[in-house]
Design a protein around this motif. Structure first.
Motif, PDB file in Angstrom:
ATOM      1  N   ILE A  12       0.831  -1.205   0.000  1.00  7.05           N
ATOM      2  CA  ILE A  12       0.000   0.000   0.000  1.00  7.05           C
ATOM      3  C   ILE A  12       0.868   1.258   0.000  1.00  7.05           C
ATOM      4  O   ILE A  12       0.477   2.299  -0.531  1.00  7.05           O
ATOM      5  CB  ILE A  12      -0.961  -0.003   1.204  1.00  7.05           C
ATOM      6  CG1 ILE A  12      -1.906  -1.209   1.112  1.00  7.05           C
ATOM      7  CG2 ILE A  12      -1.764   1.281   1.287  1.00  7.05           C
ATOM      8  CD1 ILE A  12      -2.824  -1.362   2.309  1.00  7.05           C
ATOM      9  N   ILE A  81      -7.594  -4.159   8.237  1.00 11.36           N
ATOM     10  CA  ILE A  81      -6.921  -5.351   7.733  1.00 11.36           C
ATOM     11  C   ILE A  81      -6.568  -6.267   8.898  1.00 11.36           C
ATOM     12  O   ILE A  81      -5.919  -5.833   9.856  1.00 11.36           O
ATOM     13  CB  ILE A  81      -5.653  -4.967   6.953  1.00 11.36           C
ATOM     14  CG1 ILE A  81      -6.022  -4.211   5.662  1.00 11.36           C
ATOM     15  CG2 ILE A  81      -4.814  -6.197   6.634  1.00 11.36           C
ATOM     16  CD1 ILE A  81      -4.826  -3.655   4.913  1.00 11.36           C
ATOM     17  N   PRO A 172      -4.198  -8.172   2.321  1.00  7.60           N
ATOM     18  CA  PRO A 172      -4.027  -7.723   0.940  1.00  7.60           C
ATOM     19  C   PRO A 172      -2.744  -6.927   0.730  1.00  7.60           C
ATOM     20  O   PRO A 172      -2.290  -6.756  -0.396  1.00  7.60           O
ATOM     21  CB  PRO A 172      -5.254  -6.836   0.702  1.00  7.60           C
ATOM     22  CG  PRO A 172      -5.565  -6.280   2.056  1.00  7.60           C
ATOM     23  CD  PRO A 172      -5.267  -7.411   3.012  1.00  7.60           C
ATOM     24  N   GLU A 173      -2.167  -6.432   1.818  1.00  5.99           N
ATOM     25  CA  GLU A 173      -1.022  -5.534   1.725  1.00  5.99           C
ATOM     26  C   GLU A 173       0.321  -6.251   1.712  1.00  5.99           C
ATOM     27  O   GLU A 173       1.364  -5.658   1.384  1.00  5.99           O
ATOM     28  CB  GLU A 173      -1.041  -4.555   2.916  1.00  5.99           C
ATOM     29  CG  GLU A 173      -0.402  -5.032   4.207  1.00  5.99           C
ATOM     30  CD  GLU A 173      -1.126  -6.140   4.948  1.00  5.99           C
ATOM     31  OE1 GLU A 173      -0.657  -6.542   6.017  1.00  5.99           O
ATOM     32  OE2 GLU A 173      -2.171  -6.637   4.455  1.00  5.99           O
ATOM     33  N   ASN A 211      -1.047  -8.413  -5.028  1.00  5.12           N
ATOM     34  CA  ASN A 211      -0.791  -6.976  -4.935  1.00  5.12           C
ATOM     35  C   ASN A 211      -1.507  -6.225  -6.050  1.00  5.12           C
ATOM     36  O   ASN A 211      -2.024  -5.120  -5.829  1.00  5.12           O
ATOM     37  CB  ASN A 211       0.702  -6.690  -4.963  1.00  5.12           C
ATOM     38  CG  ASN A 211       1.457  -7.192  -3.735  1.00  5.12           C
ATOM     39  OD1 ASN A 211       2.679  -7.244  -3.729  1.00  5.12           O
ATOM     40  ND2 ASN A 211       0.742  -7.594  -2.687  1.00  5.12           N
ATOM     41  N   THR A 214      -4.992  -5.878  -5.017  1.00  4.27           N
ATOM     42  CA  THR A 214      -5.068  -4.885  -3.946  1.00  4.27           C
ATOM     43  C   THR A 214      -5.090  -3.480  -4.513  1.00  4.27           C
ATOM     44  O   THR A 214      -5.884  -2.625  -4.073  1.00  4.27           O
ATOM     45  CB  THR A 214      -3.870  -5.038  -2.983  1.00  4.27           C
ATOM     46  OG1 THR A 214      -3.946  -6.324  -2.357  1.00  4.27           O
ATOM     47  CG2 THR A 214      -3.872  -3.956  -1.916  1.00  4.27           C
TER      48      THR A 214
END
Length: 226
Positions: A12, A81, A172-173, A211, A214
Motif C-alpha cells: 500500500i 486489515i 491484501p497488503e 498486490n 489490492t
C-alpha cells in the motif's frame, strides 16, 4: 494505525506514494495520541500479532478501541486489515474469538454474491488466492454485508454502511519482504497441518497477483465517496 514495526503498509505504501498521498502514521502502542477526527479523510487500521481481547497485555488497545468507535460514529471512511478488521467487527457489536485452527499461508478466497457485485472487487476472479495470518475471527456485524469467505473462515471480508467501512480478514497488503520478516519473527506450530513456512514467501507470482488486485481495490475504495 500501526500495531507493530513488522506490520507496515506493505504494497500500500508505494500505491499511496504514486498518488501523492502522505499517510499520517499513528501508533497507540508507542504512546501516540489519537489524531483529531477532523485531521484525516480515511482511516486505515493495520494488522498485528496481538488479539482484540488482550487489553491486559496491551493496555493501549483500550484507547485505540475508543478512537475507532469515535471514528465510526463520526462517519469516517475506514479500512481494516486482519486485526483491524476484527477491531472494526467488535466496535460494530460483533463477537470476536479464537478460531478452531490458525489460518496461515496462501488460501483461496471465494467472493459472495454481494462480493461479486461489489465495486471494490469488480472484475476480480470469483475465487483467488490471498495471504492469511490469523488465529482469531469475527462474526458478521449486524447490518454488515459478507463479501468473501475461505475454507477455514466464513468471514473474510465485509462492508458496512454502503462500503464506508471495509474490513478484510486476510492480508491484501503483504509483500514477499513482509512475509519473510514475519517468518523470522514468529513461530508456526508444526502440528497445525498448515503450509511449511519455507515456501510461503517464495511464490512471487502469487504476491504479484495479490498486490495487483489490492491496487485495483484501493483505486475503487479510495476514489469512492460511499
Amino acid at each position: 494505525m500501526q500495531h507493530a514495526p513488522a506490520d507496515d503498509l506493505g504494497c500500500i505504501a508505494p500505491w499511496l506514494a504514486a498518488r501523492g498521498l502522505g499517510p499520517r502514521r499513528t501508533a497507540f502502542y508507542e504512546g501516540d495520541a489519537a489524531p483529531p477526527l477532523g485531521s484525516f479523510d480515511r482511516l486505515l487500521i493495520l494488522g498485528g500479532s496481538m488479539n482484540v481481547d488482550e487489553e491486559a497485555l496491551y493496555p493501549w488497545l483500550t484507547a485505540e478501541k475508543r478512537f475507532i468507535a469515535e471514528a465510526l460514529a463520526a462517519g469516517k471512511r475506514i479500512l481494516g486489515i486482519c486485526l483491524g478488521a476484527q477491531l472494526l467487527a467488535e466496535a460494530l457489536g460483533a463477537r470476536v474469538a479464537r478460531n478452531p485452527v490458525n489460518e496461515i499461508g496462501w488460501f483461496d478466497l471465494t467472493l459472495s454474491e454481494a462480493g461479486r457485485r461489489s465495486p471494490w472487487f469488480a472484475d476480480f476472479p470469483g475465487v483467488y488466492p490471498a495471504m492469511h495470518w490469523h488465529g482469531y475471527g469475527y462474526e458478521l456485524p449486524r447490518g454488515a454485508t459478507l463479501l468473501a469467505s475461505s475454507g477455514l473462515s466464513e468471514q473474510q471480508a465485509f462492508e458496512y454502511d454502503g462500503g464506508r467501512v471495509l474490513a478484510l480478514q486476510y492480508h491484501p497488503e503483504v509483500t514477499a519482504a513482509n512475509l519473510r520478516r514475519w517468518l523470522s519473527d514468529e513461530h508456526l506450530d508444526a502440528a497445525s497441518g498448515l503450509p511449511h513456512p519455507a515456501g510461503m514467501a517464495e511464490d512471487l507470482a502469487a504476491f504479484a497477483t495479490a498486490n495487483r488486485l489490492t491496487y485495483a481495490m484501493l483505486d475503487r475504495w479510495f476514489g469512492s465517496n460511499a
